[in-house]
Design an enzyme around this catalytic site. Structure first.
Site, PDB file in Angstrom:
ATOM      1  CB  CYS A 131      -1.310 -52.088 -37.553  1.00 24.83           C
ATOM      2  SG  CYS A 131      -0.074 -53.073 -36.665  1.00 24.83           S
ATOM      3  CG  HIS A 241      -4.976 -54.816 -36.360  1.00 27.84           C
ATOM      4  ND1 HIS A 241      -4.833 -54.885 -37.728  1.00 27.84           N
ATOM      5  CD2 HIS A 241      -3.734 -54.962 -35.836  1.00 27.84           C
ATOM      6  CE1 HIS A 241      -3.562 -55.084 -38.028  1.00 27.84           C
ATOM      7  NE2 HIS A 241      -2.870 -55.131 -36.895  1.00 27.84           N
ATOM      8  CD  GLU A 243      -8.175 -54.621 -38.931  1.00 30.86           C
ATOM      9  OE1 GLU A 243      -7.259 -55.479 -38.906  1.00 30.86           O
ATOM     10  OE2 GLU A 243      -8.052 -53.493 -38.406  1.00 30.86           O
TER      11      GLU A 243
END
Length: 272
Positions: A131, A241, A243
């Site tokens: 990001c 994202h 994660e």
């Protein structure tokens, strides 16, 4: 002095932190989602890199710290990038501004990213930008950002923005598709021409730096992933994202696994 590591030791990566100012007290902070994903899906150990104040940017500790690591992760954050500071980390803030303004600016993070990216590129180590991290790579190499996607295109602003009416975890559900270049570094990782990704950002790449190759793009044409051209290893950034739902999302798992493998390979080269 180099600390000894066994052949079975994990690769160690540096993870950028952010600056938080509460009650006049400065703190470095980081969401644990990044660390969990890196531990479980990249298989690496993590060192949290502290943010940098202007008066400390000239101490030249970047190479000393980064030289002990095997990879760099540029994390996301709500704050916007100050391109001038990222290009000149020792820059002092204007007299009428604070370095840190929650959700608006984080110049200590900009300084950290400038030093960390410069060191990682000089050392030829793996980089994963997430990001804000993708945007930092673009600014570092001379690209530009749309200050506001909503001002660029109203529909784009809506497509890429946070969804405040949803619970936080659901804000990271897939928001739109991305097309993946069949000729880049991401395609052999994703093993697909298209993917569904989440989207929570106000800014985005306007002019892609000449040193970067477009790896993926959104339906509105916005660059969603880019890699460093001619890099000796995996040096890539993504706008989404990975994660957040790494335990269930296959593309996220493959991205972290590929980054971890690149870090292990880089670590092995340092032993010879």
């Amino acid at each position: 002095m180099t600390l000894p590591r066994s052949d079975k030791a994990r690769a160690v990566v540096g993870v950028t932190s952010n600056r938080l100012l509460v009650d006049g007290v400065h703190r470095d902070w980081l969401r644990r989602k990044y660390l969990k994903a890196l531990l479980h899906h990249a298989g690496v150990a993590c060192v949290i890199l502290p943010t940098i104040d202007a008066e400390d940017a000239r101490l030249e500790v970047g190479l000393a710290t980064m030289g002990a690591l095997d990879g760099l992760v540029l994390t996301g954050d709500e704050s916007n990038i100050d391109p001038f500071v990222l290009k000149a980390p020792a820059s002092l803030p204007p007299p009428d501004q604070q370095d840190v303004d929650g959700g608006i600016r984080d110049r200590p993070r900009d300084r950290l990213s400038a030093v960390a990216i410069g060191s990682a590129i000089a050392l030829g180590m793996p980089i994963l930008g997430i990001c804000r991290g993708l945007q930092e790579l673009n600014i570092y190499f001379g690209g530009t950002l749309h200050p506001s996607l909503a001002e660029w295109r109203l529909g784009s602003g809506q497509m890429h923005a946070e969804k405040p009416d949803r619970p936080r975890d659901r804000q990271y559900d897939a928001a739109h598709s991305v097309r993946i270049s069949p000729e880049g570094a991401l395609f052999p990782i994703a093993r697909a021409n298209e993917a569904q990704v989440n989207s929570l950002h106000n800014q985005g790449i306007e002019l892609l730096a000449a040193a970067l190759r477009r790896e993926a793009w959104a339906p509105d044409g916005l660059v969603e992933a880019a890699s460093v051209i001619g890099a000796p290893t995996l040096q890539i950034g993504v706008q989404w994202h990975p994660e957040w739902h790494a335990s269930t999302d296959l593309l996220s798992q493959r991205l972290f696994t590929a980054f971890g493998e690149a870090c292990v390979a880089y670590c092995q080269t340092k032993k010879h």
